[in-house]
Structure formats: C-alpha cells, structure tokens
Design an enzyme around this catalytic site. Structure first.
Site, PDB file in Angstrom:
ATOM      1  N   ASP A   2      73.881  66.680  97.395  1.00  0.00           N
ATOM      2  CA  ASP A   2      74.706  66.331  98.564  1.00  0.00           C
ATOM      3  C   ASP A   2      75.881  67.279  98.732  1.00  0.00           C
ATOM      4  O   ASP A   2      76.341  67.526  99.846  1.00  0.00           O
ATOM      5  CB  ASP A   2      75.176  64.868  98.518  1.00  0.00           C
ATOM      6  CG  ASP A   2      75.890  64.520  97.224  1.00  0.00           C
ATOM      7  OD1 ASP A   2      76.397  63.381  97.148  1.00  0.00           O
ATOM      8  OD2 ASP A   2      75.923  65.353  96.297  1.00  0.00           O
ATOM      9  N   ARG A  18      70.113  57.216 103.918  1.00  0.00           N
ATOM     10  CA  ARG A  18      69.831  57.492 105.331  1.00  0.00           C
ATOM     11  C   ARG A  18      68.546  58.292 105.484  1.00  0.00           C
ATOM     12  O   ARG A  18      68.226  59.152 104.651  1.00  0.00           O
ATOM     13  CB  ARG A  18      70.971  58.349 105.909  1.00  0.00           C
ATOM     14  CG  ARG A  18      72.124  57.540 106.492  1.00  0.00           C
ATOM     15  CD  ARG A  18      73.222  58.479 106.927  1.00  0.00           C
ATOM     16  NE  ARG A  18      73.997  58.938 105.774  1.00  0.00           N
ATOM     17  CZ  ARG A  18      75.320  59.087 105.835  1.00  0.00           C
ATOM     18  NH1 ARG A  18      75.933  58.860 106.986  1.00  0.00           N
ATOM     19  NH2 ARG A  18      75.994  59.475 104.779  1.00  0.00           N
ATOM     20  N   SER A  55      71.248  63.178  95.441  1.00  0.00           N
ATOM     21  CA  SER A  55      72.601  63.417  94.907  1.00  0.00           C
ATOM     22  C   SER A  55      72.728  63.083  93.430  1.00  0.00           C
ATOM     23  O   SER A  55      73.532  62.212  93.032  1.00  0.00           O
ATOM     24  CB  SER A  55      73.595  62.603  95.735  1.00  0.00           C
ATOM     25  OG  SER A  55      73.352  62.858  97.104  1.00  0.00           O
TER      26      SER A  55
HETATM   27  C1  0WK Z   1      77.853  61.386 102.826  1.00  0.00           C
HETATM   28  C2  0WK Z   1      76.739  62.387 102.580  1.00  0.00           C
HETATM   29  C3  0WK Z   1      75.942  61.994 101.375  1.00  0.00           C
HETATM   30  C4  0WK Z   1      76.833  61.815 100.199  1.00  0.00           C
HETATM   31  C5  0WK Z   1      77.903  60.831 100.536  1.00  0.00           C
HETATM   32  C6  0WK Z   1      78.851  60.696  99.392  1.00  0.00           C
HETATM   33  O1  0WK Z   1      75.901  62.458 103.698  1.00  0.00           O
HETATM   34  O2  0WK Z   1      74.975  62.949 101.098  1.00  0.00           O
HETATM   35  O3  0WK Z   1      76.107  61.416  99.066  1.00  0.00           O
HETATM   36  O4  0WK Z   1      78.636  61.231 101.669  1.00  0.00           O
HETATM   37  O5  0WK Z   1      79.796  59.770  99.684  1.00  0.00           O
HETATM   38  P1  0WK Z   1      79.651  58.220  99.306  1.00  0.00           P
HETATM   39  O6  0WK Z   1      78.715  57.666 100.299  1.00  0.00           O
HETATM   40  O7  0WK Z   1      79.164  58.161  97.895  1.00  0.00           O
HETATM   41  O8  0WK Z   1      81.016  57.698  99.449  1.00  0.00           O
HETATM   42  C1  BGC Z   2      75.964  63.206  90.902  1.00  0.00           C
HETATM   43  C2  BGC Z   2      76.035  64.435  91.787  1.00  0.00           C
HETATM   44  C3  BGC Z   2      76.477  64.064  93.164  1.00  0.00           C
HETATM   45  C4  BGC Z   2      77.755  63.270  93.116  1.00  0.00           C
HETATM   46  C5  BGC Z   2      78.254  62.848  94.462  1.00  0.00           C
HETATM   47  C6  BGC Z   2      77.265  62.443  90.981  1.00  0.00           C
HETATM   48  O1  BGC Z   2      77.143  61.262  90.257  1.00  0.00           O
HETATM   49  O2  BGC Z   2      75.715  63.573  89.572  1.00  0.00           O
HETATM   50  O3  BGC Z   2      74.810  65.061  91.838  1.00  0.00           O
HETATM   51  O4  BGC Z   2      76.678  65.233  93.878  1.00  0.00           O
HETATM   52  O5  BGC Z   2      77.577  62.123  92.321  1.00  0.00           O
HETATM   53  O6  BGC Z   2      77.388  62.047  95.099  1.00  0.00           O
END
Ligand code: 0WK
Ligand code: BGC
Ligand code: 0WK
Ligand code: BGC
Length: 890
Positions: free
Chosen positions: A625, A507, A571
């Site tokens: 993140d 994003r 992240s």
């Molecule tokens: C939303 C956050 C973002 C994070 C994500 C993790 O804004 O920074 O990396 O959640 O969740 P995912 O999208 O990996 O399920």
């Molecule tokens: C990364 C982290 C991150 C997490 C959640 C992991 O694979 O090493 O830095 O915070 O994923 O997104």
C-alpha cells in the site's frame, strides 16, 4: 439619621444591583472594568474526607496574625488537631516596606517552628492572605490592592507567594524549609473549614475587620477560565461594590467623609459594613451631632475628633457612658441613648447591606442549580459577626425575609480559616503529589530531541544493513525490492481491477485509465468487510472471500465474467522477485490466516479465482500500500518518491538508487524499496525507548516481539497504549478516583479513533466525558477528562515524533544517495491516523524538519487510495508487455 435607614425595597434593589455586578465580574468582556472582581480561586471542591497529613498555616489579614500547625486525620475520621500562635503585626510593618512585612511573617514562622521543635521538618504550608488577589493557580497570587489597615509598599501587583518564599529563603535553608502549596482568601478558608463539618457549605462569609464572601460557582459561568464542567470557588471581593458609583444614592456625606479620611481608597461597600469602619461612622456622626449642638452640649474632644478612636467593638457594650467618658466626653443619659441609637442604625444598615449582597449570591446558586428550594450553608467568621449578636441576628433575619424560599443555615467557624487552608493545602498537596506521579509516568512516554536523533541514526543504520546483501538477514528492516522502477508516463490506458487489502477496509476497484491527457483516471469502488473469522481463519477462506467480493463487484458493475488485469494492493511484508509475485513473509496487524505465510499471494488469489470459476484474472501485479500510495500521488506530482502509510499499520517505501539495492541485479536507475519499517526494533533498536505500556501491548498482540516500531506508532495500537496508561493511573488512584472501571480492562476498547476525537481542539470536556461514558467509564470527573486528554496527547505525540524521526532517516538517505546538499521531495501519504488525528501530521512534520533540515519535504495526502496506484502500476506493466518488453519489473 434617616438617611442611614434602608427600606426593604432599597435593600432588594441593592441586591439586584450587586447581582448585575457579579455578572459583569464573571463575564470575560466586562471583567476588566467590573469593580466586583469575582476572582477565581482554583479551589474546585469542598473537603471530601480523604484529606490527611500535617500542615502549617498562616492566617494574615484579619485582626490577628496567626501561625498554625494543623493535623488532619484522614480515612474518614474527620478529625483535625490544631495548635496556633498569635503574633502581632506592628502598624509600622503593616504600612512599611513589603519585604519587611514578609520578613516579619517569616520570623514569626521560624519562631513558631522553634517553639514546636519542628525546625528541621519540611511541611506543606497553606497561606490565608485576606486581600484581593488575582490568582493564576493555587500557589500563585498577585495582590491587586491593599485593604483594611495594610499598605506595605512594593507588594501590589506582585505574587505574594514568591515574596514569602523569598523572605523564607533569605533566612537560609538551614533555618527551615517550607513548601508553600496554596494561598487562599479567608472567605475560602472559612468555607472549607465549615465544609469539613457540613457538606452543604458552599458559601464563605467574613464580617470582621473587613468583609467579603466567596461561593462555589459553576465553571460554565466563569468565562475567565477554560472548561465548563464542575464548579470553582469564586472570591467575590464584594468590599469594592459601589466603587463605580453603584451605591452613590445610598452613600451619605458621612460615608464620603470616612472614605476621604481612610488609608486605602475604594472599597465603598466594606466601608459601610465592616468592623474597621462601623465605629468610625458612629464617631463621625457623633462629631457632626456635637457640632450641630444636638449632643454633648455641642462640645467635642480630641478623643472624639481622632480617627479610629470609636472602635466597632465598643458599640454593643452596655456601658456606652464608660466609652464616651473614655473619649473625655461628659455625656448625659440622653447622649448615651442617642449614641446607642446611632450604633444601632449603623450596625443595622451594615447587616442589611450584607444581607442584600448575600441574597444575590444565594439566588445565583439557586439559579445555577435550577433548584426549586435551595438548601445551603454559609460558613461565617469575623469579629463583627461573632461579637455583635445584634448584627448576626439582623443579618440572618433579613436574609430569611428576602429569600423565604431558601433553607439557609449560618455555620459559625470555630477554628478560623486556617483549618480550611489546611484542607485546601491537603487537597492541593495530594493533587500535586498525584500530578508529580502522573508526570513521572508520562515522562517515560516523552522523547527528547537526543533520543529522536538516536532513533533516526539507528533507522539509517538498519536501512543500510537491510539493503546490503551481507547484512540483509540480520536487519530488522527488510528493505524489500518492489520491482517498481518508475512512475507512469501517461501512455497507460485501459480498464484495470484493483484490490486494496490490509488497511482498515477492503476495497475492490475498477480503474479506467485514458492515455494522453494526464490525470484522466476514472474509478469505481466498493468497500467490503473482512470478518474477523476470515482474517484469523484459513488462507483458503480468506482468499475465497476476496474472490467472492470481486465477483460481487463485477456483478455490481455489470461486468460479470470479465477478465481484467488486476493490481493487488496487499499491505503486508512480501518478498518479491518480480512484480506479479509476492511471498508473504509474515502477517501483521489483525491478520493471521493460516497457510499463507511463505506463500505467493498471487498464486493464492489465482487459485481461489480458479476454484470460483466466475471470472478470470489475466495479469496480477502485487504492490504494497505504500507503493500504491506513492504511485497514486506520483500521478499528480512527479516529485513524489516516497509513499507513507500511518493507519492501522505503518510503513514507508521510497525510490532507492539501484546500485544500493544489492538484492537486485543492475545499477541503473532507481527502484522503489518497501522498507517494512514497522519491524524496526525487532532487534532491540527501540528497547531503551519502550515503556512497560509498550511491553504490555506487545505481549498481548498477535505477534509478540514483532513490529515494535509499528506498535508504538500506528492506529491499531495507540488506543491500547493509552488504555494501559489509564489502567496504571487508576490503579495508583490518579484517575477516576482510583475506582477501577471494569470496562477499562477490556482489550481494544479504547480505539485509536477516540484519541483523534479526544484531542480535537474543538471538543469540550463534556464531550470527552461522553466518550468515556460511551466506553462505560461512567462517573468520570472533569479532571479525569483533562487527564485522559493529556495521556492521549502524550502517546500520539510520541508516535508522531517517532514517525518523523524515521522519515528523517529516509529522506536523508535519498539526499545522501544522490549527493545533494539540499533535497526537495514529495511524500505521498495515506492512512486514517495521519488523516484524522488533529495533531499527528503537524508534529511529525515538525520533527522531520528539525531532524532533516537539508530536506524540503512536501506531503501529498492521497485522496484516491493505493488502489489507483496499484492499477497504474498494472497499466505500466501491461504497456511494457504490449511492447514485448520483459515485464518482471518496470
Ligand atoms: C488507504 C489505502 C490503503 C491503505 C490504507 C491504510 O488505500 O491501501 O492500506 O489507506 O490506512 P488504514 O486504512 O489502515 O488507516
Ligand atoms: C505492513 C505493511 C503495510 C503497513 C500499512 C504494516 O503492518 O507490514 O506492509 O504497508 O502495515 O498498512
Ligand atoms: C478569622 C479567620 C481569619 C479572618 C478573620 C476575619 O481565621 O482568616 O481573616 O476571621 O475576622 P477579623 O479578624 O477581621 O474580625
Ligand atoms: C479583603 C478581602 C477579605 C476581607 C475579609 C477585605 O478587605 O479585600 O480579601 O476577605 O477583607 O477579611
């Protein structure tokens, strides 16, 4: 005698009445008051030819009590060998105490095994118990009420399997060991016996001492049970039809007289149809005729006046005179003719009544199948049907007359219900063996409280090692200082760009913060995809793509060429020595872009921006993140001092006392530490909890040996763990009938989102099947769906518990660092797995509560994502800069 003759109209009407009774019995609300109980039998299918093995069978409740040894030859040979022994059940035992009855049964069993020289063989046993029973599973069955000639005390309301087990154990294991695997009704056994030879057989009919029928009903119509896929055999217990007065208009005073004199009350229909009563009806009519001087010159004899003296089997026999003389009567030829006529009428009524109820079943099955023309087979047994040709002929004839549009075949059971009982036992035994194997495999994925406490302990240990300068390098937890030392104070203001890279979507955000009133943050964002070729291409391509997206966003926001401070949520594990620098330690999740590891991602971004030359970035803060999430939630809840992500990856950060952050100078205040807990286990801390399925996932991941904890918890991997378990189950014939759906071997096909869908309580089994279908796993059964759901639940439960154990270590660390007896803290949390999985968050919180009882933890779900947090951090840094304070950290 006219009152015993039923017109076709009446028979049709009785059939419709019975159909209504069936509906009442099937319906959850009316079942408790229904007289036709429609009892689920937990038999889901008729034999499919894979049954095999050696089984013992008991056949209790008909005119003979039999003990049998049944050998079923599998692999399609369709061959069954049977040896049996008939044992007597003396009347005093049928009507004595229940324990005596079951002891007697156990004695007969012992005698049989003795004779066969099989005392030391442990065999599975199928128990045909021909009485109305409420079953809860195949090997648990509670007797509702005795019928026929039985009335042993202390059995009604009890589980007959436990009673039999008790009697067998009473004999001591040295005697013999039996594994009672299934208890079934004789109608079910008869259907299965005939189903072995005729796959159309889906009805079991008994017209013998008693009468009853069962049939294969669609699960969706059996409201007493969950699940609406497939079929289950229903034991109608139609003997009780009329017990609520539904047959009062056709019952005669003779029927009422018989009922009044019978051993067990109720079972009105049975008392008009079955062998135990037909003879008695004839006798009562002859007595009435004699008393009204219409027969035997008005004379009665003790023989004629004695209940049960005119046995049903007598009826058919030509030598009526011999029978009547047997009752000390002196019959005239007229008397014999009249007696045969009475027998004829009683048997005919019985056959027609039986046809009426049978036709109701046939219509139910036809309607279930929405079949134009129903083709079906009725497996039938019982001494009345077998020995009374007139009865079976009249029954067949009336059925064909009432349902001419159905192609109904009657198949006489040659082997009794025990062959069927052996089939059910074989299926149950195979299922039980399979279930045991499934649970053995799933047990490797189940963690005990002790193990979770150990995970917590090892996590705490690694945290200390990661924080300490001496042992930092050896720890699997990098405990990375983030240079974020406090949460916003409300004076922040301005426009900030924010990037959110590393989750399931990339994003770009514009965050407008107005100072003064708290919580006045206005955000605009646009989601961009990061194509695989950029995630796994070169760093230049990746960062150039990011800059392209920023440019597109600024265009979209009408801010072309703007120069704004930027908060970069990146992240991945980064070593930071200050806020605006992040050295990527290693990629995780699906990223693998070359030339980035060991580089400062701020520099890479600025480099790419410079190359593009479309806009300028004044200042860049790089945050993880987890940190962004903590800040976003901290903006609304100042107790928020932990940031947790459970999404594609998983990680956590928290506010640590500076004196414990040995990698950074200074002891005052706190600093947010990014634990990078995904890497926990890289030093073997989780090896004794890892299964071969985890090994498989790790081996084929982008970074074998890395991120072990993450690979047991996060969304990128749970689906793969499930897929590997399903492959193992299929390979062992425990799923999809062992047929290996090729598609299942496609890595990544079982996305974690399917776990969340499949485990949702609202999803019906058929919806799970459509997910499996969508995955190309066609031909799955209802049982397969149930099993897939169980595998998903076990895998996600372990993930949630592991996460809870890790979190317990973190909040306990905070509590101990602050020497608090009780800690109350808020955890800001984000991530699709945490947000979308129906049970993950509650199981994680349960585990946390159990393992860290001195910590009151509130979970604050982040609604705005970590981009807002990144912008807030940038705003604080910029505020400090304006104040000329050094902005290395804040
Ligand atoms: C939303 C956050 C973002 C994070 C994500 C993790 O804004 O920074 O990396 O959640 O969740 P995912 O999208 O990996 O399920
Ligand atoms: C990364 C982290 C991150 C997490 C959640 C992991 O694979 O090493 O830095 O915070 O994923 O997104
Ligand atoms: C033979 C079956 C048995 C059933 C009996 C019923 O093997 O399970 O109970 O038929 O007929 P009856 O012996 O009562 O006439
Ligand atoms: C019992 C049934 C049984 C039938 C035939 C009835 O009295 O209630 O369970 O199937 O007799 O044996």
């Amino acid at each position: 005698m006219h009152q015993f003759q039923l017109s076709d109209q009446t028979i049709m009407d009785i059939s419709l009445r019975f159909r209504r009774e069936m509906d009442k019995g099937l319906c959850r609300d009316t079942n408790p008051t229904a007289v036709v109980k429609m009892l689920p039998t937990y038999v889901h299918s008729t034999p499919d030819g894979t049954e095999q093995g050696e089984f013992l069978a008991l056949d209790l409740g008909g005119s003979n009590f039999r003990v049998l040894l049944v050998r079923v030859m599998g692999n399609g040979e369709q061959k069954v060998e049977m040896e049996n022994q008939i044992y007597d059940i003396p009347e005093h035992i049928m009507r004595g105490s229940g324990s005596k009855l079951f002891d007697h049964v156990a004695d007969c069993l012992a005698n049989f095994l003795e004779k066969k020289g099989m005392k030391n063989k442990k065999l599975p046993l199928g128990f045909t118990f021909s009485f109305p029973c409420q079953q809860t599973k195949l090997d648990e069955s509670f007797l509702l009420s005795w019928t026929k000639g039985f009335k042993s005390s202390g059995v009604e309301g009890k589980d007959v399997v436990s009673l039999l087990r008790k009697s067998i154990e009473k004999r001591g294991v040295i005697d013999f060991e039996i594994d009672i695997v299934a208890v079934i009704n004789d109608t079910v056994g008869t259907m299965m016996t005939c189903g072995f030879d005729d796959r159309f057989c889906e009805i079991g009919l008994i017209v013998g001492t008693g009468t009853n029928a069962c049939y294969m009903e669609h699960m969706r119509n059996i409201e007493l049970l969950d699940g609406d896929e497939g079929r289950m055999c229903i034991n109608t217990e139609w003997g009780a039809f009329g017990d609520d007065g539904a047959l009062e208009d056709i019952r005669t005073e003779i029927d009422r007289e018989l009922d009044a004199g019978s051993l067990n009350s109720g079972n009105q229909f049975e008392k008009m149809v079955s062998g135990m009563y037909q003879g008695e009806l004839v006798r009562l009519i002859l007595v009435k005729m004699a008393r009204e001087h219409l027969m035997f010159k008005g004379k009665t004899t003790p023989g004629l006046l004695t209940t049960g003296h005119f046995l049903t089997k007598e009826e058919g026999l030509a030598s009526t005179e011999k029978v009547l003389r047997g009752l000390d009567l002196d019959p005239t030829a007229e008397d014999c003719k009249a007696t045969r006529r009475v027998c004829h009428i009683i048997s005919k009524r019985a056959a027609h009544l039986c046809a009426a109820t049978l036709v109701a079943l046939l219509r139910q099955i036809r309607d279930n199948k929405a079949a134009e023309k129903l083709r079906t087979t009725i497996g039938v047994d019982g001494s009345v049907y077998k020995n009374h040709n007139a009865f079976s002929r009249r029954l067949n004839k009336m059925v064909r007359r009432l349902v001419p549009d159905c192609d109904v075949r009657f198949l006489l059971s040659q082997h009794g219900s025990s062959k069927g009982a052996a089939m059910v036992t074989a299926v149950a035994f195979r299922f039980a063996a399979q279930q045991a194997e499934r649970q053995r495999i799933l047990d490797t994925l189940r963690l005990s409280r002790q193990q979770l406490l150990e995970v917590k302990r090892r996590m705490s240990e690694q945290m200390l090692r990661g924080l300490s300068k001496q042992t930092h390098e050896q720890s699997s937890l990098k405990m990375l200082p983030t240079y974020v030392r406090s949460t916003p104070d409300g004076t922040e203001h301005g426009d900030f760009l924010a990037l959110d890279l590393g989750g399931s979507s990339f994003r770009v955000l514009l965050v407008r913060i107005e100072s003064g009133e708290r919580n006045n943050v206005d955000m605009h964002h646009k989601i961009y995809s990061i194509p695989q070729e950029f995630m796994q291409g070169t760093g230049d391509e990746l960062f150039s793509h990011i800059v392209t997206c920023i440019a597109d966003f600024l265009e979209y926001m009408g801010m072309r060429g703007a120069s704004l401070p930027l908060g970069f949520t990146f992240s991945f594990p980064c070593h930071q020595s200050k806020l605006d620098e992040g050295i990527l330690l290693q990629w995780t999740k699906g990223f693998k872009a070359s030339g980035c590891e060991g580089q400062d991602v701020v520099t890479l971004l600025k480099e790419a921006t410079r190359c593009k030359g479309e806009f300028d970035l004044s200042f860049v803060a790089v945050v993880n993140d987890t940190v962004g999430t903590m800040m976003t939630c901290g903006y609304e809840d100042c107790q928020c001092e932990v940031g947790l992500i459970v999404g594609t990856g998983t990680n956590i950060c928290y506010m640590e006392e500076m004196q414990n952050v040995e990698l950074v100078e200074g002891d005052d205040g706190r600093m947010c530490v990014n634990m990078e807990w995904g890497a926990f286990g890289e030093n073997g801390e989780l090896d004794d909890f890892c299964t071969k399925f985890d090994q498989e996932v790790d081996e084929f991941s982008n970074y074998p040996g890395k991120q072990r904890y993450e690979k047991m918890i996060s969304g990128m991997y749970l689906g793969e763990i499930v897929r590997n378990v399903l492959i193992e189950f299929t390979a062992k014939g425990l799923l999809f009938r062992g047929k290996d759906p090729e598609r299942l071997r496609t890595r990544g096909i079982f996305e974690t989102k399917f776990l969340s869908q499949i485990e949702s309580d609202r999803l019906a089994m058929r919806q799970i099947r459509s997910i499996l279908q969508h995955l190309g796993l066609t031909g799955s059964t209802c049982d397969d769906s149930v099993l897939v759901k169980e595998v998903c639940a076990v895998v996600s439960r372990r993930a949630a518990q592991l996460c809870g154990a890790g979190l317990a270590a973190v909040v306990e660390k905070i509590r101990q660092s602050r020497n608090l007896n009780q800690l109350s803290v808020t955890v800001g949390v984000d991530g699709t797995l945490y947000k979308r999985h129906p049970h993950f968050s509650s199981i994680m919180q349960e585990t946390l509560q159990d393992l860290a009882p001195q910590c009151q933890v509130t979970f604050h779900k982040s609604e705005d994502g970590s981009g807002k947090g990144a912008a807030l951090i940038t705003a604080v840094a910029c505020r400090m800069d304006r104040c000329g304070q050094y902005r290395a950290s804040f």
